[in-house]
Design an enzyme around this catalytic site. Structure first.
Site, PDB file in Angstrom:
ATOM      1  N   GLU A  53       0.823  -1.207   0.000  1.00  0.00           N
ATOM      2  CA  GLU A  53       0.000   0.000   0.000  1.00  0.00           C
ATOM      3  C   GLU A  53       0.861   1.262   0.000  1.00  0.00           C
ATOM      4  O   GLU A  53       0.586   2.225  -0.725  1.00  0.00           O
ATOM      5  CB  GLU A  53      -0.926   0.028   1.229  1.00  0.00           C
ATOM      6  CG  GLU A  53      -1.880  -1.143   1.319  1.00  0.00           C
ATOM      7  CD  GLU A  53      -1.336  -2.282   2.170  1.00  0.00           C
ATOM      8  OE1 GLU A  53      -2.113  -2.858   2.945  1.00  0.00           O
ATOM      9  OE2 GLU A  53      -0.129  -2.601   2.052  1.00  0.00           O
ATOM     10  N   CYS A  76      -2.667  -3.144   7.415  1.00  0.00           N
ATOM     11  CA  CYS A  76      -2.291  -3.338   8.820  1.00  0.00           C
ATOM     12  C   CYS A  76      -2.417  -2.058   9.635  1.00  0.00           C
ATOM     13  O   CYS A  76      -2.387  -0.943   9.097  1.00  0.00           O
ATOM     14  CB  CYS A  76      -0.877  -3.879   8.919  1.00  0.00           C
ATOM     15  SG  CYS A  76       0.388  -2.773   8.258  1.00  0.00           S
ATOM     16  N   CYS A  85      -0.018   0.650   7.777  1.00  0.00           N
ATOM     17  CA  CYS A  85      -0.412   1.216   6.482  1.00  0.00           C
ATOM     18  C   CYS A  85      -1.666   2.093   6.554  1.00  0.00           C
ATOM     19  O   CYS A  85      -1.806   3.038   5.769  1.00  0.00           O
ATOM     20  CB  CYS A  85      -0.660   0.089   5.472  1.00  0.00           C
ATOM     21  SG  CYS A  85       0.834  -0.828   5.053  1.00  0.00           S
ATOM     22  N   ALA A 155       7.813 -38.498  -6.190  1.00  0.00           N
ATOM     23  CA  ALA A 155       7.819 -39.061  -7.546  1.00  0.00           C
ATOM     24  C   ALA A 155       7.631 -40.564  -7.406  1.00  0.00           C
ATOM     25  O   ALA A 155       8.352 -41.215  -6.642  1.00  0.00           O
ATOM     26  CB  ALA A 155       9.137 -38.750  -8.243  1.00  0.00           C
ATOM     27  N   THR A 197      16.704 -41.211   3.385  1.00  0.00           N
ATOM     28  CA  THR A 197      16.861 -40.551   2.083  1.00  0.00           C
ATOM     29  C   THR A 197      18.267 -39.995   1.929  1.00  0.00           C
ATOM     30  O   THR A 197      18.882 -40.090   0.866  1.00  0.00           O
ATOM     31  CB  THR A 197      15.821 -39.421   1.933  1.00  0.00           C
ATOM     32  OG1 THR A 197      14.515 -39.979   1.957  1.00  0.00           O
ATOM     33  CG2 THR A 197      16.015 -38.657   0.634  1.00  0.00           C
ATOM     34  N   GLU A 295      10.576 -33.861   1.050  1.00  0.00           N
ATOM     35  CA  GLU A 295      11.110 -34.762   0.036  1.00  0.00           C
ATOM     36  C   GLU A 295      11.660 -36.021   0.691  1.00  0.00           C
ATOM     37  O   GLU A 295      12.627 -36.616   0.227  1.00  0.00           O
ATOM     38  CB  GLU A 295      12.183 -34.050  -0.792  1.00  0.00           C
ATOM     39  CG  GLU A 295      11.650 -32.831  -1.534  1.00  0.00           C
ATOM     40  CD  GLU A 295      12.565 -32.365  -2.647  1.00  0.00           C
ATOM     41  OE1 GLU A 295      13.200 -33.218  -3.285  1.00  0.00           O
ATOM     42  OE2 GLU A 295      12.638 -31.149  -2.876  1.00  0.00           O
TER      43      GLU A 295
END
Length: 367
Positions: A53, A76, A85, A155, A197, A295
């Site tokens: 803004e 805000c 703002c 995946a 992993t 992941e």
């Protein structure tokens, strides 16, 4: 109303420019329109920098009196990293403010709207609200649940396997899918994987793009602190921020890892004898790691589901069958006994990426 939707769509596109860069703040865009002409615009570019803004007001090409401000999130009223703002909007002489959604942050949450009303500014709230909520889904979960937004990325073969019985997994997904994943990586605050992993795949867990706009924090779940000193994760820890969560560890191994740049954080175990994913979530939130791309393998995915932490999934199905009861599945754990207990999902998007099928959606309810 059609004009309001037109300008709000432009605001949402502006706001999205801050994706991956503004965390822990929300993405916000703003347009100022006067007599059918855009005279000012801005978007939040980085946490700690001016809000959308204020940027729109400062960029205005003419006097703002009688103009309309379009913004996707309630302005805000509180002092945070930047001043509020609303006073700037009032001071500028803006006549009308169109807001897509109310700010769920308790420091704002309707206070900005009330202050604008009290200043005599005309208000319209709720224009393209669902689109606005989707854009800032991470921020909403952060505020309402006081934890990061977790996205499971996997995946797999068409029969749901993420690796063969010999743990071979490179590459199940195609090149186009992997490029897409690298673009995802630079939009999140953290990338999480389990120790299996790390040991089997020896990944880097960073965006592989030429000039990534962001390198997320790497987060490893390692109950017994088995992470190899020679692993890519440890060897590059001084270059890329890395956190290892553990429960059982030797002080000498901890000290060695810390000397190599790894942050080692001890947490309690859960009922399955692994690092408590709930404690991990709390620790990440404290560190302002607000979005996490997961992941990891089936056990990490299962733990997130079991504890109600998984928010979104992005799955890449490759046109192949792997088969075998000892092949690795996308979701580990004990599994369910009855279909009525199956995790309910909402599929949001289905498309082809290269030869793969990408399925994106959200997780609802308890595991």
């Amino acid at each position: 109303m059609l004009d309001d939707e037109h300008y709000m769509n432009l605001v949402l596109k502006l706001a999205k420019k801050g994706e991956g860069l503004v965390s822990p703040n929300p993405m916000v865009g703003a347009l100022i329109v006067k007599k059918g002409k855009i005279i000012g615009k801005g978007y939040h570019k980085k946490c700690g920098s001016p809000h959308a803004e204020v940027l729109a007001i400062n960029s205005a090409s003419e006097d703002l009196k009688g103009s309309t401000l379009y913004v996707n999130l309630e302005p805000c009223v509180h002092y945070g990293r930047t001043p509020p703002c609303v006073p700037e909007i009032v001071k500028a002489g803006i006549k009308r403010v169109v807001i897509a959604m109310q700010d769920p942050n308790p420091s704002v949450n309707g206070k900005g709207i009330e202050m604008l009303k009290e200043a005599g500014i005309s208000l319209t709230v709720g224009v393209l609200e669902e689109k606005a909520k989707k854009l800032n889904e991470v921020f909403i979960v952060n505020v309402e649940k006081k934890r990061p937004f977790f996205i499971m990325k996997s995946a797999c073969s068409l029969d749901g396997k993420i690796a063969t019985r010999t743990c071979d997994s490179k590459w199940i997904s195609g090149e186009e899918s992997r490029k897409y994943v690298n673009r995802l990586r630079e939009k999140v605050d953290g990338i999480m994987a389990g120790i299996n992993t790390v040991i089997v795949d020896n990944p880097m867990l960073i965006p592989r793009n030429e000039r990534p706009k962001k390198i997320p924090v790497r987060v490893i779940l390692d109950t017994k602190l088995r992470i190899p000193i020679s692993s890519n994760i440890v060897r590059t820890a001084k270059d890329f921020k890395t956190i290892v969560f553990t429960s059982d560890s030797e002080e000498s191994k901890e000290a060695k890892l810390r000397s190599m740049g790894v942050e080692v954080v001890k947490v309690n175990k859960d009922e399955d004898g692994r690092v408590s994913i709930l404690e991990v979530a709390r620790e990440l939130y404290k560190r302002e790691i607000m979005s996490v791309l997961v992941e990891g393998g089936g056990e990490v995915n299962s733990s997130l589901l079991k504890h109600g932490l998984l928010d979104k999934f992005i799955l890449f199905y490759s046109p192949m069958f792997i088969g075998g009861k000892n092949a690795m599945s996308m979701i580990g754990g004990r599994g369910i006994e009855f279909l009525k207990d199956a995790q309910k999902l909402k599929i949001e998007r289905l498309r082809k990426i290269g030869d793969d099928i990408c399925v994106e959606g959200y997780v609802h309810g308890d595991y």
